[in-house]
Scaffold this active site. Structure first.
Site, mmCIF file in Angstrom:
data_model
loop_
_atom_site.group_PDB
_atom_site.id
_atom_site.type_symbol
_atom_site.label_atom_id
_atom_site.label_comp_id
_atom_site.label_asym_id
_atom_site.label_seq_id
_atom_site.Cartn_x
_atom_site.Cartn_y
_atom_site.Cartn_z
ATOM 1 C CD GLN A 1 -1.358 90.657 114.941
ATOM 2 O OE1 GLN A 1 -2.222 90.089 114.294
ATOM 3 N NE2 GLN A 1 -0.069 90.360 114.834
ATOM 4 C CG LEU B 1 2.660 89.689 110.525
ATOM 5 C CD1 LEU B 1 1.400 90.139 109.778
ATOM 6 C CD2 LEU B 1 3.900 89.998 109.687
ATOM 7 C CG HIS C 1 -1.779 83.220 116.313
ATOM 8 N ND1 HIS C 1 -0.500 82.886 116.697
ATOM 9 C CD2 HIS C 1 -1.734 84.548 116.037
ATOM 10 C CE1 HIS C 1 0.265 83.964 116.679
ATOM 11 N NE2 HIS C 1 -0.459 84.992 116.269
ATOM 12 C CD GLU C 2 -3.940 86.136 113.424
ATOM 13 O OE1 GLU C 2 -3.950 87.200 114.068
ATOM 14 O OE2 GLU C 2 -2.892 85.624 112.975
HETATM 15 C C1 QAP Z 1 -0.179 83.421 112.855
HETATM 16 O O1 QAP Z 1 1.385 84.909 111.894
HETATM 17 C C2 QAP Z 1 0.435 82.066 112.619
HETATM 18 O O2 QAP Z 1 8.373 86.440 112.555
HETATM 19 C C3 QAP Z 1 0.068 84.442 111.768
HETATM 20 O O3 QAP Z 1 9.595 87.881 110.651
HETATM 21 C C4 QAP Z 1 1.580 81.896 111.851
HETATM 22 O O4 QAP Z 1 1.459 85.591 109.779
HETATM 23 C C5 QAP Z 1 -0.127 80.975 113.213
HETATM 24 C C6 QAP Z 1 5.623 86.694 110.165
HETATM 25 C C7 QAP Z 1 2.112 80.619 111.648
HETATM 26 C C8 QAP Z 1 0.397 79.707 113.003
HETATM 27 C C9 QAP Z 1 1.504 79.523 112.217
HETATM 28 C C10 QAP Z 1 6.347 86.371 111.292
HETATM 29 C C11 QAP Z 1 6.257 87.432 109.176
HETATM 30 C C12 QAP Z 1 4.216 86.304 110.004
HETATM 31 C C13 QAP Z 1 7.669 86.762 111.442
HETATM 32 C C14 QAP Z 1 2.053 85.428 110.805
HETATM 33 C C15 QAP Z 1 8.293 87.509 110.452
HETATM 34 C C16 QAP Z 1 7.578 87.847 109.309
HETATM 35 C C17 QAP Z 1 3.469 85.788 110.991
HETATM 36 CO CO CO Z 2 -0.131 87.090 116.036
#
Ligand code: QAP
Ligand code: CO
Length: 167
Positions: free
Chosen positions: A51, A94, A135-136
């Site tokens: 990313q 993100l 996910h990562e």
């Molecule tokens: C993956 O994603 C995840 O849309 C990590 O406006 C997240 O940290 C897996 C983020 C939740 C499972 C559940 C997203 C920040 C952060 C947005 C994140 C945003 C600001 C995403």
């Molecule tokens: Co992601």
């Protein structure tokens, strides 16, 4: 400690398959710190090197309430699915700002990886941590959460995010 620029979907560089890290040296430690800072600044709970346009197999995660439990996983490998029952979570990314999607994934897994000291580790994860790890790890193979939703939804998100960036 500089924060890094996050690639936004549909940037084609997000589809790169990351390469294994041969040696966990100071540059990898520095990268992990920059990635953690970038993740915290973006209010994220997980970030893969893909990313930030670094195509090495390293991810950082912190699902703790106080944001004081950083995890750095180097060359993470899925060892086994312990509980294959699918659990649904609302996932964000993100690289897909502003969008959340309900996805189903196995609820408990075992992974192995190297830590930032180059030591081999194994970890059994469930709940939110398991979801974020999966996910990562997908990112390192060029896979994204939008690949699991309908074409029409993905197209809608692609258009909105392309427009927002002026391309
Ligand atoms: C993956 O994603 C995840 O849309 C990590 O406006 C997240 O940290 C897996 C983020 C939740 C499972 C559940 C997203 C920040 C952060 C947005 C994140 C945003 C600001 C995403
Ligand atoms: Co992601």
């Amino acid at each position: 400690m500089p924060s890094l620029k996050i690639l936004i979907f549909p940037d084609p560089r997000l589809r790169t398959v990351a390469k294994a890290i041969e040696k966990v040296d100071d540059s990898i430690k520095q990268l992990s710190e920059d990635m953690l800072q970038t993740m915290y600044e973006g209010s994220g709970i997980g970030l893969a090197a893909t990313q930030v346009d670094v195509h090495k197999r390293i991810i950082v995660i912190d699902v703790s309430e106080k944001k004081d439990q950083p995890l750095v996983l180097i060359n993470p490998v899925l060892k086994r699915v312990i509980d294959p029952n699918l659990k649904s979570y609302s996932e964000g990314c993100l690289s897909v700002p502003g969008y959340y999607e309900e996805l189903k994934r196995p609820s408990e897994i075992e992974i192995s990886f190297k830590d930032v000291n180059g030591e081999n580790q194994t970890l059994v994860v469930n709940g939110l941590l398991s979801v974020v790890v999966q996910h990562e790890m997908d990112h390192l193979d060029g896979k994204m959460m939008v690949d699991f939703i309908s074409n029409i939804k993905r197209e809608m998100i692609r258009k909105k995010l392309s427009k927002a960036r002026g391309s």
